[in-house]
Structure formats: C-alpha cells, structure tokens
Design an enzyme around this catalytic site. Structure first.
Site, PDB file in Angstrom:
ATOM      1  N   HIS A  16       0.852  -1.192   0.000  1.00 21.06           N
ATOM      2  CA  HIS A  16       0.000   0.000   0.000  1.00 21.06           C
ATOM      3  C   HIS A  16       0.884   1.237   0.000  1.00 21.06           C
ATOM      4  CE1 HIS A  16      -3.816   2.089   1.826  1.00 21.06           C
ATOM      5  NE2 HIS A  16      -3.147   2.899   1.023  1.00 21.06           N
ATOM      6  N   HIS A 195      -9.441   0.702  -1.338  1.00 17.96           N
ATOM      7  CA  HIS A 195      -9.446   1.408  -0.059  1.00 17.96           C
ATOM      8  C   HIS A 195     -10.869   1.331   0.502  1.00 17.96           C
ATOM      9  CE1 HIS A 195      -5.666   3.030  -1.434  1.00 17.96           C
ATOM     10  NE2 HIS A 195      -5.565   3.925  -0.469  1.00 17.96           N
ATOM     11  N   GLU A 198     -11.265   3.476   5.822  1.00 23.20           N
ATOM     12  CA  GLU A 198     -10.250   4.441   6.293  1.00 23.20           C
ATOM     13  C   GLU A 198     -11.028   5.550   7.015  1.00 23.20           C
ATOM     14  OE1 GLU A 198      -8.189   6.643   3.225  1.00 23.20           O
ATOM     15  OE2 GLU A 198      -6.538   7.222   4.570  1.00 23.20           O
ATOM     16  N   ASP A 276       1.691   4.144   2.648  1.00 25.71           N
ATOM     17  CA  ASP A 276       0.639   4.956   2.012  1.00 25.71           C
ATOM     18  C   ASP A 276       1.249   6.075   1.166  1.00 25.71           C
ATOM     19  OD1 ASP A 276      -1.985   5.491   1.366  1.00 25.71           O
ATOM     20  OD2 ASP A 276      -2.557   6.302   3.320  1.00 25.71           O
TER      21      ASP A 276
HETATM   22  N1  LIG Z   1      -4.718   7.405   2.227  1.00 27.08           N
HETATM   23  C1  LIG Z   1      -5.367   7.568   1.075  1.00 27.08           C
HETATM   24  N2  LIG Z   1      -6.691   7.338   1.043  1.00 27.08           N
HETATM   25  C2  LIG Z   1      -7.374   7.507  -0.079  1.00 27.08           C
HETATM   26  N3  LIG Z   1      -6.836   7.902  -1.220  1.00 27.08           N
HETATM   27  C3  LIG Z   1      -5.521   8.165  -1.247  1.00 27.08           C
HETATM   28  N4  LIG Z   1      -4.720   8.560  -2.238  1.00 27.08           N
HETATM   29  C4  LIG Z   1      -3.482   8.665  -1.743  1.00 27.08           C
HETATM   30  N5  LIG Z   1      -3.469   8.348  -0.446  1.00 27.08           N
HETATM   31  C5  LIG Z   1      -4.740   8.009  -0.106  1.00 27.08           C
HETATM   32 ZN   LIG Z   2      -3.771   4.710   0.326  1.00 24.23          ZN
END
Ligand SMILES: Nc1ncnc2[nH]cnc12
Ligand SMILES: [Zn+2]
Length: 339
Positions: A16, A195, A198, A276
C-alpha cells in the site's frame, strides 16, 4: 536501552504505497524547474510546512496539486526509481505500487506516458531478490464512467499492470458505485483491491468484498466497529493493508499509541504495515514498522507475523512466497552468519 531488532532488516512486502505519495518536496521543485513550471510554494521548507492535515481531504488537496509537476515519461520513471532505490534500505523485497492515472489524464498527460515511465523503472529494479508490480487505482470521487474510460485507456498496457484499486475521497463514494468497472477488470484477468474503512464505514468494507470482489482491503481500520465483519475477515483471511503513520497524520487515530493494529493482530486478522504516502506522512515502511514497534510495544513475534502476512497477502508465485516466508521465519539472524 532495550535491544530492539532492526526492522529495516526485516524482509517485507509493501502493498500500500501510492507512487505519487512518494513525491518528496525536493523532487517537486526539481521537476518544476526541469519542466519550466512554477513550483507550488516559494521554498521546499514552506511546502513541507503545509503538510499538516485535518483529514483525508485536506491531504488530497495538496497531493493532487503537487502532482502538476509530473509531465513526462522521464518524470514518472524518476519518481518510481527514487522509491525503488529506497526499498533496498527498507527491507522491501516485493512492492505493489498504486498509481492514479485520472489525476494525470486531467492535466493532458497520456496513459502511455504514465505507465511506460513507471513500468520502465520497475523493470530496471527487478532482480532475483526484488520484485515490483503496478496497481492502477480509480479515483472514487470521480464518476463511474470516468473509471470505465480509464480502464479502456489502460488496455494496451495490461501486460504491465497486475491489478486495479480504488482510492481518493472515501465518504459519499461507496464501492458499489464502481461495480461495473471492477467486473470488467476481473474479466480482463486483473487482480482487485480497494481502499475501504479508512474514513468510511464498515459497510464500505463489505461492499468492496461482495460487490467489487476485491482480494485485499486497503486500510480497513474501521472494520473493527463491526464484530461480524471482523469475524468474516479473520475466517476468510482477507488481508488489510494498514498504514499507521498515515492514520495518525490524517486523524483516523489520535496517536500511534492508540492505533488499533495490536487489536487487529490479537483478533487474528491478516494485517500488514505500509507507508501509504511516505513523502507526506513522516516515513517509509520501515519507519512505520518502527513506529508501531515502539508505540504499541510489539514483540519480535508480532513483527515477524506482520512481515509474513505481507507475503501471504502479496500477488506472488508459490515458490517465491515460500522462500520469502522462510526468510521472515529466520529473522533476526546475524547478517554474516558469524553470531
Ligand atoms: N490514504 C489515502 N486514502 C485515499 N486515497 C488516497 N490517495 C493517496 N493516499 C490516499
Ligand atoms: Zn492509500
């Protein structure tokens, strides 16, 4: 001080990482100059000083603005080459790297420019010891039609793309919006991840699994709010690519000591640790491992479990997976075998 194993030496897969999120402020300025465009801030220090985020959207606004300096195939090559060079010092033996073509297409940069540049850097970095793949993400805050058009544009390059993903602003953009494009991606033989959980609710994690047919969930920390979902993730061994420093910097969790990773491990979930957007969140993958080791008091066993999970979750062949899992089991071993 107690002896803590050197997590940079722990063999791991990074699953990721957004390649555009590895664009360091220094490279923003170098590429702006090379391409004859105005940098987004007066100085590197002033740009970096803006990296204080309230939430995901406040980060995304700067992330997309900085990308304007990426124009040529060489730019995309150099961006990926810089990340791949860092993998060596981070113990990364396999990387699956996200990219966001819609963010570049919108600026008139063609799909071929992006994919050829990134793929050339990956090709040059591959050895017997190191592998890397590309995952093309759809921006969920754009339309389903735009995602479908993006997949059509990528079809000539599918020999260089292992799978598709879904990223960008989560809340209000449920996975089900992208059912059709993910169906098409599966039909083309691509892997799929998304994703979910989150900032969005546990229901988005369920939709990603049931409607999009994804093989991994990126983040997934909010899945913990739903015990039935946790039980399912455990039973089906669905990997979650967790990003601890990102979660702190985007206020998904208040501080590293409060991160639910320990709980996820205790629940028997297939969790992995990832960076990330390391140029924005204060560290690459080894710094994320060090942060959870120190902040959550993880044991050597926990660290080995996280690394083993990363190879279990990776899109690898059986033989290489077995080899890498054996290396994790042997960690920490003396580097020259003399100890
Ligand atoms: N943490 C994240 N969540 C969603 N989209 C992203 N694009 C880049 N980082 C991201
Ligand atoms: Zn991400």
């Amino acid at each position: 001080m107690s002896h803590t194993p050197n997590v940079a030496g722990l063999p791991k897969a990074e699953l990721h990482v957004h390649i555009e999120g590895t664009l360091e402020p220094e490279m923003v300025f170098a590429l702006a100059e090379r391409n004859g465009i105005a940098p987004p801030a007066p100085t590197v220090a002033e740009l970096r000083a803006r990296y204080r985020f309230r939430d995901l959207q406040s980060f995304l606004d700067i992330y997309y603005a900085n990308m304007a300096v990426l124009r040529t195939e060489r730019d995309f090559h150099d961006l990926a080459a810089a990340y791949l060079a860092r993998c060596r010092d981070q113990g990364v033996r396999h990387a699956e790297i996200f990219f966001d073509p819609q963010a570049h297409l919108a600026r008139g940069v063609e799909m071929g420019t992006v994919v050829r540049g990134l793929a050339a850097a990956l090709e040059a970095a591959r050895t017997d010891e190191f592998s890397a793949e590309l995952i093309m993400c759809f921006l969920r805050d754009q339309s389903a039609e735009s995602a479908a058009e993006t997949l059509r544009l990528a079809e000539p390059f599918l020999d260089r793309i292992v799978g598709v993903g879904l990223d960008s602003a989560e809340v209000g953009h449920p996975p089900s919006k992208f059912a059709e494009v993910f169906r098409r991606a599966h039909a083309l033989g691509l892997r799929a991840v998304a994703h979910a959980g989150e900032e969005g609710p546990p229901e988005y994690v369920r939709e990603a699994l049931d409607v999009l047919g994804v093989q991994r969930i990126d983040h997934g920390v909010r899945a913990l709010e739903d015990p039935a979902l946790v039980a399912r993730l455990r039973t089906e061994r669905i990997p979650l690519t967790v990003c601890p420093l990102s979660n702190v910097r985007l206020a998904v969790v208040p501080e590293i000591a409060a991160h639910p990773l320990s709980r996820m491990l205790a629940e028997g979930l297939v969790v992995t640790v990832n960076s990330d957007d390391p140029a924005y969140f204060g560290g690459y993958v080894a710094q994320n491992f060090a942060a959870v080791r120190d902040g959550l008091g993880l044991s050597t066993n926990d660290l080995r479990r996280l690394a083993a999970n990363s190879f279990e979750a990776a899109f690898l062949g059986d033989e290489r997976r077995a080899q890498l899992l054996a290396e994790v089991a042997a960690w920490p071993s003396p580097p020259d075998g003399s100890g």
